[in-house]
Scaffold this motif. Structure first.
Motif, PDB file in Angstrom:
ATOM      1  N   GLY A  72       0.814  -1.214   0.000  1.00 41.85           N
ATOM      2  CA  GLY A  72       0.000   0.000   0.000  1.00 41.85           C
ATOM      3  C   GLY A  72       0.846   1.262   0.000  1.00 41.85           C
ATOM      4  O   GLY A  72       0.541   2.227  -0.706  1.00 41.85           O
ATOM      5  N   SER A  73       1.914   1.261   0.780  1.00 39.44           N
ATOM      6  CA  SER A  73       2.797   2.427   0.847  1.00 39.44           C
ATOM      7  C   SER A  73       3.521   2.647  -0.477  1.00 39.44           C
ATOM      8  O   SER A  73       3.739   3.789  -0.897  1.00 39.44           O
ATOM      9  CB  SER A  73       3.818   2.256   1.971  1.00 39.44           C
ATOM     10  OG  SER A  73       3.179   2.216   3.228  1.00 39.44           O
ATOM     11  N   GLY A  76       1.375   4.446  -2.779  1.00 42.43           N
ATOM     12  CA  GLY A  76       1.434   5.877  -2.488  1.00 42.43           C
ATOM     13  C   GLY A  76       2.687   6.510  -3.054  1.00 42.43           C
ATOM     14  O   GLY A  76       2.642   7.635  -3.590  1.00 42.43           O
ATOM     15  N   THR A 130       6.205   1.780   6.792  1.00 41.60           N
ATOM     16  CA  THR A 130       6.183   3.064   7.495  1.00 41.60           C
ATOM     17  C   THR A 130       7.124   4.075   6.845  1.00 41.60           C
ATOM     18  O   THR A 130       6.767   5.242   6.640  1.00 41.60           O
ATOM     19  CB  THR A 130       6.581   2.863   8.969  1.00 41.60           C
ATOM     20  OG1 THR A 130       5.733   1.877   9.558  1.00 41.60           O
ATOM     21  CG2 THR A 130       6.457   4.169   9.737  1.00 41.60           C
ATOM     22  N   ARG A 133       5.841   5.213   3.322  1.00 42.69           N
ATOM     23  CA  ARG A 133       4.701   6.116   3.465  1.00 42.69           C
ATOM     24  C   ARG A 133       5.181   7.506   3.859  1.00 42.69           C
ATOM     25  O   ARG A 133       4.666   8.519   3.381  1.00 42.69           O
ATOM     26  CB  ARG A 133       3.719   5.575   4.507  1.00 42.69           C
ATOM     27  CG  ARG A 133       2.512   6.464   4.751  1.00 42.69           C
ATOM     28  CD  ARG A 133       1.633   6.565   3.529  1.00 42.69           C
ATOM     29  NE  ARG A 133       1.002   5.289   3.209  1.00 42.69           N
ATOM     30  CZ  ARG A 133       0.277   5.076   2.115  1.00 42.69           C
ATOM     31  NH1 ARG A 133       0.114   6.044   1.239  1.00 42.69           N
ATOM     32  NH2 ARG A 133      -0.250   3.893   1.878  1.00 42.69           N
ATOM     33  N   GLN A 137       4.729  11.063   1.723  1.00 43.92           N
ATOM     34  CA  GLN A 137       4.154  12.281   2.304  1.00 43.92           C
ATOM     35  C   GLN A 137       5.154  13.428   2.307  1.00 43.92           C
ATOM     36  O   GLN A 137       4.776  14.600   2.184  1.00 43.92           O
ATOM     37  CB  GLN A 137       3.675  11.981   3.725  1.00 43.92           C
ATOM     38  CG  GLN A 137       2.523  10.988   3.773  1.00 43.92           C
ATOM     39  CD  GLN A 137       2.176  10.545   5.180  1.00 43.92           C
ATOM     40  OE1 GLN A 137       3.034  10.526   6.073  1.00 43.92           O
ATOM     41  NE2 GLN A 137       0.928  10.183   5.404  1.00 43.92           N
ATOM     42  N   THR A 239      -2.010   9.705   0.726  1.00 44.60           N
ATOM     43  CA  THR A 239      -2.604   8.545   1.396  1.00 44.60           C
ATOM     44  C   THR A 239      -2.972   7.424   0.417  1.00 44.60           C
ATOM     45  O   THR A 239      -3.580   6.425   0.819  1.00 44.60           O
ATOM     46  CB  THR A 239      -3.874   8.966   2.155  1.00 44.60           C
ATOM     47  OG1 THR A 239      -4.788   9.593   1.241  1.00 44.60           O
ATOM     48  CG2 THR A 239      -3.532   9.931   3.283  1.00 44.60           C
ATOM     49  N   THR A 240      -2.614   7.576  -0.844  1.00 42.84           N
ATOM     50  CA  THR A 240      -2.925   6.551  -1.845  1.00 42.84           C
ATOM     51  C   THR A 240      -2.440   5.171  -1.403  1.00 42.84           C
ATOM     52  O   THR A 240      -1.310   5.022  -0.964  1.00 42.84           O
ATOM     53  CB  THR A 240      -2.253   6.897  -3.196  1.00 42.84           C
ATOM     54  OG1 THR A 240      -2.825   8.095  -3.710  1.00 42.84           O
ATOM     55  CG2 THR A 240      -2.467   5.773  -4.208  1.00 42.84           C
ATOM     56  N   SER A 242      -3.568   3.297   1.097  1.00 48.32           N
ATOM     57  CA  SER A 242      -3.744   2.941   2.512  1.00 48.32           C
ATOM     58  C   SER A 242      -4.717   1.757   2.633  1.00 48.32           C
ATOM     59  O   SER A 242      -5.844   1.821   2.152  1.00 48.32           O
ATOM     60  CB  SER A 242      -4.297   4.136   3.298  1.00 48.32           C
ATOM     61  OG  SER A 242      -3.370   5.189   3.328  1.00 48.32           O
ATOM     62  N   GLY A 243      -4.267   0.702   3.272  1.00 55.66           N
ATOM     63  CA  GLY A 243      -5.104  -0.479   3.449  1.00 55.66           C
ATOM     64  C   GLY A 243      -5.019  -1.479   2.309  1.00 55.66           C
ATOM     65  O   GLY A 243      -5.497  -2.613   2.440  1.00 55.66           O
TER      66      GLY A 243
END
Length: 316
Positions: A72-73, A76, A130, A133, A137, A239-240, A242-243
């Motif tokens: 997921g990260s 993003g 982590t 991500r 950001q 946040t693209t 996430s999950g």
């Protein structure tokens, strides 16, 4: 005799998800006629395409007996690198290549950490999840990137023969993934590594290469999915994805890929991704609380893993 029973079970398992999906579509169409409109089905398939593409790489990982929580990260990261470089004037093709290279780098790091240092995949990819991500950001300070080139945003909204480009892209990714897994020596080696890594090593298979390569593949597919997600939204969101790391694993496991390695098909993952998206889409149409949908997804994930674990124990 035992092998024949196992083969019949696998055939039934492969047919189960398409039948469940069909039944779910019929039920949703009855409960809410809006579900079976061309507009909603098209939107559903567009959503499923993003998850499906990311899940292709995850399928390769699981088949090899590996896992990755940073998917997921990396989505993003792919979204932010591509959209940020476009926003400062870099041509669209170059921006996409840079985003894919950044995503591949994460896979290289994951593969080397996990295989070389023997750090458990869960711990290693939890750390990179982590960190990556944070990088995504940091690129824009957490701000949304908009005003992207029309040539980029038009792809996700375009279609060919009435089928969205995103869906065609997913079909191509699934077809290539299915071919590689089942029709190439590389794919057969991945199954061998996932079934028994020591036996694979003694058989002369380059385990190091195969393990590291699936992490690179998974990250590259995740980055690509993030780029397509940005095209679909016409903006870059920090946040693209996430999950999506858990959704991708769930889609693969629901589709018949064993969490313990050695089994799985990309086509099964495709149906798993569509099923996951259908639950979300149908839940929204029926105005089911999102928290309830999260519970349903979690229950489905755990159930699929438990069933797979019990079946593997019975076979052994």
């Amino acid at each position: 005799m035992e092998k024949e029973k196992t083969k019949k079970f696998k055939i039934r398992q492969e047919l189960t998800i398409p039948l469940v999906l069909l039944a779910l579509w019929i039920i949703l169409a009855i409960l809410n006629p809006t579900f079976f409109t061309v507009r909603n089905i098209t939107n559903l398939l567009r959503q499923a395409s993003i998850l499906g593409i990311a899940s292709v790489g995850v399928t390769f990982l699981l088949v090899t007996g590996q896992s990755d929580l940073s998917v997921g990260s990396v989505m993003g990261l792919g979204a932010m690198v591509s959209t940020y470089t476009m926003s400062i004037g870099v041509p669209v093709p170059v921006s996409i290549i840079l985003a894919l290279l950044a995503s591949m780098l994460v896979g290289v790091i994951n593969g080397n950490i996990i295989y070389t240092t023997k750090v458990p995949a869960f711990i290693a990819t939890l750390g990179t999840m982590t960190a990556v991500r944070g990088v995504a950001q940091l690129i824009t300070g957490g701000l949304i990137i908009s005003g992207l080139p029309k040539s980029f945003t038009a792809f996700a909204s375009g279609s060919f023969l009435g089928i969205p480009y995103l869906v065609w892209t997913m079909f191509i990714a699934v077809a290539i993934g299915q071919f590689v897994l089942h029709k190439t020596i590389y794919g057969r080696n991945l199954y061998a590594v996932g079934s028994n890594i020591e036996v694979a090593r003694l058989s002369g298979i380059n385990v190091s290469f195969h393990v590291k390569s699936v992490y690179v593949l998974a990250s590259t597919m995740a980055g690509f999915a993030g780029i397509l997600y940005a095209s679909r939204l016409s903006q870059g969101l920090p946040t693209t994805g996430s999950g999506y790391e858990l959704n991708a694993i769930t889609a693969a496991v629901i589709g018949g890929t064993s969490f313990m390695g050695g089994e799985g098909t990309v086509i099964g993952t495709l149906f798993g991704a569509v099923l996951m998206t259908t639950i979300d889409n149908g839940g929204n149409l029926l105005r089911i609380n999102q928290f309830v949908l999260n519970i349903i997804t979690g229950v489905i994930t755990v159930s699929a893993v438990v069933i797979d674990t019990l079946r593997r124990r019975k076979e052994s």
